[in-house]
Design a protein around this motif. Structure first.
Motif, PDB file in Angstrom:
ATOM      1  N   THR A 172       0.869  -1.170   0.000  1.00  0.00           N
ATOM      2  CA  THR A 172       0.000   0.000   0.000  1.00  0.00           C
ATOM      3  C   THR A 172       0.905   1.218   0.000  1.00  0.00           C
ATOM      4  N   HIS A 173       0.841   2.014  -1.063  1.00  0.00           N
ATOM      5  CA  HIS A 173       1.707   3.189  -1.213  1.00  0.00           C
ATOM      6  C   HIS A 173       0.874   4.458  -1.062  1.00  0.00           C
ATOM      7  N   TRP A 174       1.140   5.254  -0.021  1.00  0.00           N
ATOM      8  CA  TRP A 174       0.455   6.521   0.170  1.00  0.00           C
ATOM      9  C   TRP A 174       1.169   7.581  -0.655  1.00  0.00           C
ATOM     10  N   LEU A 175       0.426   8.286  -1.501  1.00  0.00           N
ATOM     11  CA  LEU A 175       1.053   9.259  -2.384  1.00  0.00           C
ATOM     12  C   LEU A 175       1.744  10.368  -1.604  1.00  0.00           C
ATOM     13  N   ALA A 176       1.222  10.685  -0.426  1.00  0.00           N
ATOM     14  CA  ALA A 176       1.856  11.726   0.390  1.00  0.00           C
ATOM     15  C   ALA A 176       3.276  11.348   0.803  1.00  0.00           C
ATOM     16  N   ASP A 177       3.555  10.043   0.840  1.00  0.00           N
ATOM     17  CA  ASP A 177       4.897   9.587   1.202  1.00  0.00           C
ATOM     18  C   ASP A 177       5.844   9.596   0.010  1.00  0.00           C
ATOM     19  N   HIS A 178       5.317   9.872  -1.181  1.00  0.00           N
ATOM     20  CA  HIS A 178       6.126   9.845  -2.403  1.00  0.00           C
ATOM     21  C   HIS A 178       5.829  11.096  -3.236  1.00  0.00           C
ATOM     22  N   PRO A 179       6.249  12.269  -2.748  1.00  0.00           N
ATOM     23  CA  PRO A 179       5.923  13.526  -3.429  1.00  0.00           C
ATOM     24  C   PRO A 179       6.479  13.621  -4.846  1.00  0.00           C
ATOM     25  N   ASP A 180       7.470  12.790  -5.183  1.00  0.00           N
ATOM     26  CA  ASP A 180       8.001  12.812  -6.551  1.00  0.00           C
ATOM     27  C   ASP A 180       7.132  12.005  -7.513  1.00  0.00           C
ATOM     28  N   GLY A 181       6.090  11.336  -6.970  1.00  0.00           N
ATOM     29  CA  GLY A 181       5.182  10.587  -7.826  1.00  0.00           C
ATOM     30  C   GLY A 181       5.670   9.218  -8.226  1.00  0.00           C
ATOM     31  N   ARG A 182       6.822   8.804  -7.729  1.00  0.00           N
ATOM     32  CA  ARG A 182       7.375   7.491  -8.075  1.00  0.00           C
ATOM     33  C   ARG A 182       7.094   6.497  -6.957  1.00  0.00           C
ATOM     34  N   LEU A 183       6.400   5.422  -7.280  1.00  0.00           N
ATOM     35  CA  LEU A 183       6.042   4.415  -6.289  1.00  0.00           C
ATOM     36  C   LEU A 183       6.958   3.209  -6.418  1.00  0.00           C
ATOM     37  N   PRO A 184       7.429   2.649  -5.308  1.00  0.00           N
ATOM     38  CA  PRO A 184       8.340   1.499  -5.366  1.00  0.00           C
ATOM     39  C   PRO A 184       7.738   0.322  -6.126  1.00  0.00           C
TER      40      PRO A 184
END
Length: 268
Positions: free
Chosen positions: A34-46
C-alpha cells in the motif's frame, strides 16, 4: 434435520465461501503493498512504473505513463501512453489500472490517496493453507438489540494496524448477553443497514487473532438483531501486512473468551 443441524450446515457452507473469497486471485492474500502518495511527493512508487500524483483538483489521482511502462487502463490491449485521471476503485478485480496480472487499486482514506498493489502470484497466496476456526456452537448465537445514536454517526479515534490513529465511524450500540452478563459494543452501519463491529475478547492474541470483525444483519424495526459469533471474521490484516485495519474502539473488548468464529490464517 434439526434447527441446529441446519444452522451448522449453513455455517459450513459459509466457511467454504469465505475460504474461496480469501484465496481468490485478487483477495486479501494478494495484497503486496500500500503506497500513500503523500509519502512519495516525486510521484514514483516502489516497484510500480509511471508517475502518480494527486490531481490539482484534489478529487482524483493523475497518472502519467509511457507505453514502455506497460500500464494498461480499462482493459485496453495497448499500454497507456499519456495521462489519465483516476478516482477511487471499488475492488481489486475491477481496478482500472493493470500491470500484467497485477491490479493497481486507487483508494482514498481521510482525504489521502494511495495505490494498492494486488498480485495473484503473491507469496501470501502461495503459502495459504486455510483458516483455522472454532467449531460451530449454537450457544454463541445471541439475540441482540441495536440502538442508534440520537445524533447519528459518530467518529471515534482508534489506532490502526499500521500504527497510525484514524477515525472510525460508529452508528450506535449493540447490546446482548453472554453467560447471563450484559455486554455492549459500539457498531458501525453499512449502506444496506447491516452492522459492522470490531471487537476483542479474552481469546484475542492467545487462541485467536488479536481482534476480529463481526457483520450482524440489519436490525428489524424494533432494533432486534441476531449476533452470531460463529461468523466472527479475521480482519484483512491477518492475511497481509499492508492493510490498515482499525483496532477495536474503547469499550469493545469483551472480558469473556469468545470461543467461536475464525481464529488464525494457516500457512504451509
Amino acid at each position: 434435520m434439526s434447527t441446529t443441524d441446519d444452522a451448522r450446515q449453513a455455517w459450513k457452507e459459509w466457511r467454504e465461501r469465505r475460504h474461496e473469497k480469501v484465496s481468490a486471485p485478487y483477495g486479501p492474500l494478494a495484497l503486496t503493498a500500500t503506497h500513500w502518495l503523500a509519502d512519495h511527493p516525486d510521484g514514483r512508487l516502489p516497484g510500480i512504473p509511471g508517475h502518480w500524483t494527486p490531481a490539482p483538483s484534489g478529487g482524483a489521482v493523475l497518472l502519467t505513463a509511457a507505453e514502455e511502462d506497460g500500464l494498461r487502463l480499462d482493459g485496453e490491449p495497448r499500454p497507456l501512453a499519456g495521462q489519465a485521471l483516476l478516482g477511487a476503485d471499488g475492488t481489486p478485480a475491477t481496478a482500472r489500472v493493470a500491470l500484467g496480472d497485477r491490479r493497481l487499486l486507487v483508494m482514498r482514506r481521510e482525504g489521502l490517496w494511495a495505490v494498492r498493489d494486488f498480485d495473484p502470484r503473491s507469496a501470501g497466496r502461495r503459502a495459504f493453507a486455510g483458516i483455522d476456526a472454532f467449531g460451530y456452537d449454537a450457544r454463541w448465537v445471541r439475540e441482540g438489540r441495536f440502538r442508534p445514536y440520537d445524533r447519528g454517526t459518530r467518529t471515534v479515534a482508534v489506532e490502526n494496524a499500521d500504527g497510525k490513529e484514524r477515525g472510525l465511524s460508529v452508528a450506535g450500540e449493540l447490546s446482548f448477553t453472554l453467560g447471563g452478563e450484559s455486554h455492549v459494543l459500539q457498531a458501525g452501519a453499512e449502506g444496506d443497514g447491516s452492522l459492522w463491529v470490531v471487537f476483542a475478547d479474552a481469546t484475542s492474541g492467545v487462541s485467536s487473532y488479536r481482534f476480529r470483525f463481526l457483520y450482524p444483519s440489519a436490525p428489524d424495526g424494533e432494533g432486534r438483531v441476531v449476533v452470531d459469533f460463529n461468523r466472527a471474521l479475521l480482519p484483512p490484516c491477518a492475511f497481509a501486512d499492508h492493510f490498515i485495519c482499525p483496532f477495536p474502539p474503547a469499550g469493545n473488548g469483551l472480558p469473556v473468551g469468545v470461543e467461536a468464529g475464525e481464529r488464525f490464517a494457516l500457512t504451509r
